[in-house]
Design a protein around this motif. Structure first.
Motif, PDB file in Angstrom:
ATOM      1  N   UNK A  58      -5.935 -62.018  49.809  1.00 46.88           N
ATOM      2  CA  UNK A  58      -7.242 -61.617  50.716  1.00 46.88           C
ATOM      3  C   UNK A  58      -6.229 -61.683  51.836  1.00 46.88           C
ATOM      4  N   UNK A  59      -5.445 -62.731  52.444  1.00 47.38           N
ATOM      5  CA  UNK A  59      -5.359 -62.667  53.757  1.00 47.38           C
ATOM      6  C   UNK A  59      -4.075 -61.464  53.892  1.00 47.38           C
ATOM      7  N   UNK A  60      -3.398 -61.133  53.089  1.00 50.74           N
ATOM      8  CA  UNK A  60      -2.205 -60.465  53.099  1.00 50.74           C
ATOM      9  C   UNK A  60      -3.096 -58.844  52.089  1.00 50.74           C
ATOM     10  N   UNK A  61      -4.432 -58.198  52.209  1.00 55.50           N
ATOM     11  CA  UNK A  61      -4.336 -56.774  51.727  1.00 55.50           C
ATOM     12  C   UNK A  61      -4.770 -56.599  53.311  1.00 55.50           C
ATOM     13  N   UNK A  62      -4.456 -54.937  53.187  1.00 55.66           N
ATOM     14  CA  UNK A  62      -4.408 -54.045  52.250  1.00 55.66           C
ATOM     15  C   UNK A  62      -2.703 -54.144  51.993  1.00 55.66           C
TER      16      UNK A  62
END
Length: 151
Positions: A128-132
């Motif tokens: 989630x922290x590395x989306x997108x």
């Protein structure tokens, strides 16, 4: 520090309608005191439909609650914040060397989560922290640098 607006005709009904500014300020202080805040260094004054709150609040949480409680009174349209803090704000920066991770051959998000958090099931936190940048938790590659949230 600033002026916060409130709906004038909503909130706790503590005024009779004929209070002097001093009485109005005292009633607001008594109302706020019912919530067991440390008001030893806090003063209240009235400037029309605005309550001026000054002095020192214990900490940032209590400051916010005092201001909100003073403003959620029927007849109060604004609260002017002139409070400082007895306990200064403490902002801690994370160890930046732990917030970035370079993917190695054979890594997966669950393997990385086990390494950094001790729990492979926390891989969605990294995803989630590395989306997108990441669109699929199974699509990472060696050399890719990922942000690792702390706390």
């Amino acid at each position: 520090m600033g002026l916060f607006s409130f709906i004038k005709n909503a909130g706790s009904k503590i005024f009779a309608g004929s209070e002097t500014p001093e009485e109005k300020a005292q009633k607001v202080k008594e109302h706020v005191a019912k919530f067991n805040f440390d008001l030893s260094g806090v003063t209240f004054t009235s400037n029309g439909d605005t309550i001026v709150v000054s002095g020192q609040a214990l900490n940032i949480d209590e400051k916010q609650k005092i201001l909100a409680t003073a403003g959620n009174v029927d007849g109060v349209e604004g609260v002017e914040d002139q409070l400082t803090l007895k306990t200064p704000l403490k902002i801690e920066l994370p160890d930046l060397s732990k917030t970035m991770y370079t993917v190695k051959s054979g890594d997966s998000l669950s393997k990385i989560a086990k390494e950094v958090y001790g729990d492979p099931m926390k891989y969605p936190v990294i995803f989630e922290a590395n989306k997108p940048m990441l669109t699929d938790p199974d699509k990472i590659y060696p050399g890719q640098v990922l942000y690792i949230p702390q706390g």
